[in-house]
Design a protein around this motif. Structure first.
Motif, PDB file in Angstrom:
ATOM      1  N   ASP A   1      -4.686   2.974  -3.803  1.00 41.94           N
ATOM      2  CA  ASP A   1      -3.625   2.933  -2.791  1.00 41.94           C
ATOM      3  C   ASP A   1      -2.752   1.678  -2.923  1.00 41.94           C
ATOM      4  O   ASP A   1      -1.738   1.548  -2.241  1.00 41.94           O
TER       5      ASP A   1
ATOM      6  N   PRO B   1       3.041   1.639   5.506  1.00 42.31           N
ATOM      7  CA  PRO B   1       2.999   1.812   4.052  1.00 42.31           C
ATOM      8  C   PRO B   1       4.288   1.328   3.380  1.00 42.31           C
ATOM      9  O   PRO B   1       5.353   1.267   4.002  1.00 42.31           O
TER      10      PRO B   1
ATOM     11  N   HIS C   1       0.832  -1.202   0.000  1.00 44.30           N
ATOM     12  CA  HIS C   1       0.000   0.000   0.000  1.00 44.30           C
ATOM     13  C   HIS C   1       0.863   1.248   0.000  1.00 44.30           C
ATOM     14  O   HIS C   1       1.915   1.289   0.642  1.00 44.30           O
TER      15      HIS C   1
END
Ligand code: TYD
Length: 138
Positions: free
Chosen positions: A121, A94, A54
């Motif tokens: 994303d 992330p 992501h």
């Protein structure tokens, strides 16, 4: 963000003769506000899940029942975790690719996430992810 920022978080447990209770509070037990929960269940033996990273999402993965393995990869190194208890969560930051496998029968993986579902994303192509992760490295 890198693999060093991903870690197992031990969650609070309240024990009594009626059983155990665990809770998770956004911003306290996890370093994000919880915007979404989803869960994986009825996973057939031998299945793989994940296979993506992501751009901005934080997640906490919890084995609510049963167990499974998660391999993390930040484009430079790999780290493997085994989740098997509902009072531990794996924080995934992330820009970390994840693969999940070795699901036990009847396992349930709950995921707490920092944002609503947004396909934009995702990195779903590993080479594209690696190129982006390496380009962003200091
Ligand atoms: P995906 O994130 O690829 O699952 P996994 O990581 O377990 O392999 O999602 C599978 C499908 O479900 C995909 O079509 C997107 C959809 N989906 C939603 O609609 N909402 C969600 O919150 C999630 C996580 C997935």
């Amino acid at each position: 963000m890198a693999i060093q920022d991903c870690r197992l978080i031990e969650l609070p447990q309240v024990h009594d003769q009626r059983g155990n209770l665990t809770f998770v509070e956004g911003g306290r037990h996890v370093p994000f506000d919880i915007q979404r929960a989803y869960y994986l269940y009825d996973v057939p033996a031998g299945s793989h899940r994940g296979g993506h990273a992501h751009r901005g999402l934080y997640q906490l993965l919890i084995a609510m029942s049963g167990s499974f393995d998660i391999t993390l990869d930040d484009g430079f190194e790999n780290k493997k975790f085994h989740l098997a208890r509902p009072h531990y969560g794996l924080l995934i930051t992330p820009m970390v690719w994840r693969e999940m496998d070795n699901f036990s029968g009847g396992s349930v993986c709950m995921v707490l996430a920092s944002a609503h579902y947004d396909e934009a994303d995702y990195y779903r192509d590993y080479d594209q992810f690696c190129a982006a992760a390496r380009a962003a490295a200091p």
